[in-house]
Write a protein that holds these residues in place. Structure first.
Motif, short mmCIF file in Angstrom:
data_model
loop_
_atom_site.label_atom_id
_atom_site.label_comp_id
_atom_site.label_asym_id
_atom_site.label_seq_id
_atom_site.Cartn_x
_atom_site.Cartn_y
_atom_site.Cartn_z
N SER A 2 -30.36 36.04 66.73
CA SER A 2 -29.56 37.32 66.43
C SER A 2 -28.22 37.21 66.80
O SER A 2 -28.09 36.63 68.09
N TYR A 13 -38.08 45.17 68.91
CA TYR A 13 -39.45 44.78 68.74
C TYR A 13 -40.77 45.47 68.85
O TYR A 13 -41.73 45.33 68.24
N PHE A 14 -40.68 46.23 70.01
CA PHE A 14 -41.74 47.15 70.13
C PHE A 14 -41.84 48.32 68.96
O PHE A 14 -42.82 48.71 68.53
N TRP A 17 -43.60 46.56 66.24
CA TRP A 17 -44.76 46.29 66.52
C TRP A 17 -45.67 47.63 66.12
O TRP A 17 -46.81 47.63 65.67
N ALA A 51 -45.43 42.72 55.82
CA ALA A 51 -45.16 41.26 55.83
C ALA A 51 -43.58 41.27 55.54
O ALA A 51 -42.91 40.24 56.43
N VAL A 54 -42.45 41.90 59.51
CA VAL A 54 -42.61 40.40 60.26
C VAL A 54 -41.43 39.39 59.99
O VAL A 54 -40.77 38.93 60.83
N ALA A 55 -41.40 39.17 58.52
CA ALA A 55 -40.47 38.24 58.11
C ALA A 55 -39.00 38.69 58.48
O ALA A 55 -38.37 37.63 59.07
N PHE A 58 -39.20 39.70 62.77
CA PHE A 58 -39.93 38.68 64.00
C PHE A 58 -39.70 37.37 63.71
O PHE A 58 -39.30 36.56 64.55
N MET A 59 -39.23 36.89 62.30
CA MET A 59 -39.00 35.72 61.97
C MET A 59 -37.43 35.65 61.64
O MET A 59 -36.84 34.55 61.43
N ILE A 61 -35.17 36.41 59.59
CA ILE A 61 -34.40 36.28 58.48
C ILE A 61 -33.35 37.22 58.18
O ILE A 61 -32.07 36.82 57.92
#
Lengths: 97, 236
Positions: A2, A13-14, A17, A51, A54-55, A58-59, A61
């Motif tokens: 990032s 992130y939390f 989640w 999804a 996450v993408a 977390f991933m 993008i």
């Protein structure tokens, strides 16, 4: 990866989640309520939101340096939809059984 | 000309030892690795996509039979496993962040917790498979699914041959997913070993990032498998 790597992304992130756990809980609870044909739609919409979370976060993008990466992801989803939609356009519209 | 070549060589030797010579800088090297991983994940998405397509076609054809078969699976175990995987995805992003910011203890701790959550997932999966074996719901000669009513049609029984197709898809899809989990655990064991040796730095942590992408992908596959296999026609 990032861009704002100086500030801690842990709070975000939390948050993601917690949203994912909430989505799982809602999916589980809604499955036991009769919505007729909309049960599957609600389950798949929540799954897609999860999804995407996450993408994107977390991933990483979202905020990726490499622009080609987004092209790869979008074209993958595009080809997946060709597979699913064209197949279902055939099998889903056959009236004989 | 020879002078400038010498200068160039000297300049390259000062780079981080993990930076390969055909990349301009560490950032470009990391981006290229991520891009390559995403192309691999694209092939994985198409690979699982074929199974999802088969599922959709048969779900349409054998609608009620699939509902009856899905109802026999323990949905609470599936939901628990979803939560376990989501928690493991959180520890994976912690591991990536820890590697980027040179926090070695957080990195090692996150990797260990991720692996423990992965093992928990496989353990719960094992309990679920055991239930299916005991109920004779595993496709094969001893398969039995007699006199199970179709949801919404209490007077009709599900066709065992059609239910067997549901269980075939269930075992292939969850089994392939579990295989990906086992491979992921192997990858993370290797990452843990490398992290233990102190190989990862803010300049070089590509394996952690790539391994994390793989783990998140396996999580996304499960996010779709859970409602499609466990939660269809659950309502009374």
């Amino acid at each position: 990866m990032s861009e704002n790597s100086k500030s801690s992304p842990l709070k975000m992130y939390f948050g993601i989640w917690a949203a994912l756990l909430l989505g799982t809980f809602i999916t589980y609870k809604v499955a036991f309520i009769d919505l007729g044909r909309f049960n599957a739609a609600v389950a798949l919409i929540i799954a897609t939101i999860k999804a995407l979370l996450v993408a994107l976060f977390f991933m990483h993008i979202k905020g990726a340096h490499e622009k080609l990466l987004k092209l790869v992801v979008i074209s993958t989803v595009f080809f997946l939809f060709i597979l699913l939609i064209l197949s279902m356009a055939d099998y889903g519209t056959r009236t004989w059984s | 000309m020879p002078d400038s070549t010498l200068v160039g060589l000297h300049h390259e030797e000062e780079h981080h030892p993990e930076l390969l010579h055909h990349f301009a800088d560490a950032q470009q090297q990391r981006d290229s690795a991520s891009l390559g991983m995403w192309i691999f994940l694209g092939t994985e998405i198409m690979f699982f996509g074929g199974l999802f397509c088969a599922y959709l076609i048969y779900r349409r054809w054998y609608f009620g039979d699939f509902g009856a078969a899905s109802k026999s699976i323990n949905a609470l175990l599936g939901a628990t496993n979803t939560a376990v995987l989501i928690c493991s995805s959180l520890t994976v992003v912690f591991a990536v962040w820890a590697a980027q910011t040179a926090r070695r203890r957080l990195l090692i701790g996150s990797l260990v917790i991720t692996m423990l959550l992965g093992l928990t997932f496989l353990g719960i999966k094992g309990v679920e498979y055991k239930e299916k074996f005991e109920e004779h719901h595993v496709p094969g000669p001893s398969f039995s699914f007699d006199h199970v009513p179709i949801p919404g049609h209490p007077d009709q029984y599900a066709n065992p041959r059609h239910a067997q197709i549901f269980f075939s898809l269930y075992f292939i899809m969850t089994g392939l997913h579990a295989l990906h989990m086992i491979i992921g655990l192997g990858l993370f064991a290797w990452l843990l070993f490398m992290a233990w040796k102190g190989r990862f730095t803010p300049e070089y942590h590509t394996p952690i990032e790539i391994g994390g992408l793989y783990w998140h992908f396996v999580d996304i596959v499960w996010i779709y498998l859970f409602p499609l296999l466990y939660l269809i026609d659950r309502h009374p």
